[in-house]
Design an enzyme around this catalytic site. Structure first.
Site, PDB file in Angstrom:
ATOM      1  N   ASN A  63      -8.737   1.530  -3.356  1.00  0.00           N
ATOM      2  CA  ASN A  63      -8.992   1.703  -4.847  1.00  0.00           C
ATOM      3  C   ASN A  63      -9.216   2.528  -5.289  1.00  0.00           C
ATOM      4  OD1 ASN A  63      -8.560   0.265  -7.901  1.00  0.00           O
ATOM      5  ND2 ASN A  63      -8.176  -1.163  -6.181  1.00  0.00           N
ATOM      6  N   ARG A  64      -9.972   2.051  -7.172  1.00  0.00           N
ATOM      7  CA  ARG A  64     -10.856   3.919  -7.988  1.00  0.00           C
ATOM      8  C   ARG A  64     -11.698   3.174  -8.442  1.00  0.00           C
ATOM      9  NH1 ARG A  64      -5.402   1.252 -10.171  1.00  0.00           N
ATOM     10  NH2 ARG A  64      -4.228   3.556 -10.139  1.00  0.00           N
ATOM     11  N   HIS A  85      -8.505   5.846  -3.578  1.00  0.00           N
ATOM     12  CA  HIS A  85      -8.120   5.607  -1.863  1.00  0.00           C
ATOM     13  C   HIS A  85      -8.913   6.714  -1.196  1.00  0.00           C
ATOM     14  CE1 HIS A  85      -5.729   2.176  -2.811  1.00  0.00           C
ATOM     15  NE2 HIS A  85      -4.898   3.170  -3.134  1.00  0.00           N
ATOM     16  N   HIS A 102      -2.606  -0.709   2.662  1.00  0.00           N
ATOM     17  CA  HIS A 102      -1.375  -0.915   2.036  1.00  0.00           C
ATOM     18  C   HIS A 102      -0.006  -0.816   2.135  1.00  0.00           C
ATOM     19  CE1 HIS A 102      -0.805   1.377  -2.037  1.00  0.00           C
ATOM     20  NE2 HIS A 102      -1.467   1.188  -2.784  1.00  0.00           N
ATOM     21  N   ASP A 132      -0.984  -4.206 -11.567  1.00  0.00           N
ATOM     22  CA  ASP A 132      -2.074  -3.375 -10.707  1.00  0.00           C
ATOM     23  C   ASP A 132      -3.321  -3.704 -10.735  1.00  0.00           C
ATOM     24  OD1 ASP A 132      -2.644  -1.509  -8.776  1.00  0.00           O
ATOM     25  OD2 ASP A 132      -2.311   0.177  -9.951  1.00  0.00           O
ATOM     26  N   GLU A 144      -3.463  -6.410  -1.078  1.00  0.00           N
ATOM     27  CA  GLU A 144      -4.859  -5.214  -0.231  1.00  0.00           C
ATOM     28  C   GLU A 144      -5.672  -6.008  -0.365  1.00  0.00           C
ATOM     29  OE1 GLU A 144      -4.616  -1.134  -1.837  1.00  0.00           O
ATOM     30  OE2 GLU A 144      -3.263  -2.229  -3.315  1.00  0.00           O
TER      31      GLU A 144
END
Length: 378
Positions: A102-103, A128, A202, A276, A342
């Site tokens: 993720n971010r 990622h 993922h 998301d 995820e």
């Protein structure tokens, strides 16, 4: 029948288990990379029609076969035909993502007073692992085992400073398939100095079968989470834990995935082009895997349960899949053709202490166990 109530109970699905049979693991050709390196694939299969194909490149779940209520098998994950295709275009389909899934806002985090800068591969964020993460590595196949449980162990050593992360990280991913339809993915990592880790798989699922005439938007999803983490315009959590009650984010009793997907009245759906978002699982971080999500396809009878030890699950409706990528069997993938669930630590946790910690060190290694459990309902 009340489908929401049906999807909300993980107990309604008949398991695929039966008399004890041996599960098998077989080495196969997974293709070649641009530099000529051969990539192994490992096929895991049980005696009840469930199988998985793992690529050593990206430690990726390339194929996941499961039968429907009539015994007809279908591949329920979207993906690419071989390792060369995964290398040619970064898709994240079924791959192991890390070091940090993720971010991370601005690609920056501070650890023990030192600030680290990661590559920016998602506008102003690191996503990622920063573009050359675990999904872009050829993992070493450590072992392949058949028996009561079929398994493969893959290993990758990420050097100190790799993509800006501190510490030499020795990471393993173990895929195991049993006779009950459980595909367990166990992540482990140890480091020689403090660093951050958040690994997950993922996979994007379509229980009707990838590339078929039906996308995943009519499937029924349950997530046992009373709160989620809303995001800003850069898709970074604002820090708020927002109640799902009365919003399109309430999946506690089960709802059709596409029911509110295009409801632009909800600013969060407009920001992310759909779902998301990270959901804060009510049970939080646990020692044993617990249910994070249940996905059910009413037409085929296939049911997928996602279990994990982690406190969050990122629900993603493939918003950036735009028809420009040819998948397996030359299928053209578009938004909604698969959804990701995820298990993870919350996005941007290294910069948001209220979310917990992603830190590990030499004395405290990393471990995350997740399970994809497939079954059928009559």
């Amino acid at each position: 029948m009340n489908w929401k109530h049906w999807a909300g109970s993980a107990m309604v699905a008949a398991t695929l288990s039966g008399s004890a049979q041996a599960a098998t693991a077989r080495r196969e050709d997974g293709g070649r990379l641009a530099d000529g390196r051969a990539v192994e694939a490992i096929a895991l299969a049980n005696g009840h029609g469930v199988s998985a194909r793992i690529l050593a490149y990206g430690a990726a779940l390339q194929k996941f076969m499961a039968p429907d209520r009539h015994g007809k098998s279908a591949d329920i994950v979207i993906g690419l035909p071989d390792a060369g295709a995964y290398e040619a275009r970064q898709s994240f389909f079924g791959v192991t993502v890390g070091r940090y899934a993720n971010r991370i806002a601005g690609g920056k985090f501070t650890l023990d007073g030192q600030t680290y800068q990661l590559p920016l591969n998602d506008r102003v964020n690191s996503l990622h692992g920063g573009g050359k993460g675990f999904d872009r590595q050829l993992w070493k196949v450590e072992s392949v085992t058949s028996g009561k449980v079929a398994s493969v162990v893959l290993r990758h050593i990420s050097p100190d400073g790799d993509s800006g992360y501190p510490g030499t990280l020795d990471a393993t991913v173990t895929y195991s398939l049993d006779e009950a339809g459980n595909l367990t993915i166990a992540f482990a990592a140890k480091t020689d100095k403090p660093t951050i880790v958040n690994m997950t798989n993922h996979a994007l699922f379509n229980l009707a079968g990838e590339g078929g005439p039906r996308d995943a938007m009519d499937e029924v999803l349950t997530i046992p989470a009373a709160h989620y983490t809303p995001v800003n315009a850069a898709l970074i959590p604002t820090g708020e834990l927002r109640a799902v009650a009365g919003t399109p984010f309430d999946f506690r009793k089960g709802r059709v995935v596409g029911q509110a997907l295009r409801d632009g009245h909800d600013e969060q759906l407009a920001i992310a082009r759909g779902y998301d978002h990270n959901f804060a699982i009510d049970a939080g971080l646990t020692k044993a895997p617990k249910l994070l999500a249940l996905l059910a396809d009413r037409a085929s009878g296939r049911v997928l349960e996602v279990l994990s030890t982690e406190p969050g699950v990122q629900f993603y409706t493939g918003n950036f899949i735009d028809g420009t990528m040819l998948g397996k069997n030359r299928h053209i993938y578009r938004m909604g053709d698969g959804i990701a669930l995820e298990p993870q630590k919350f996005p941007d946790t290294p910069n948001q202490p209220a979310f917990g910690s992603a830190r590990i060190d030499a004395q405290h290694p990393y471990a995350h166990t997740m399970i994809y459990r497939v079954s059928i309902t009559k």
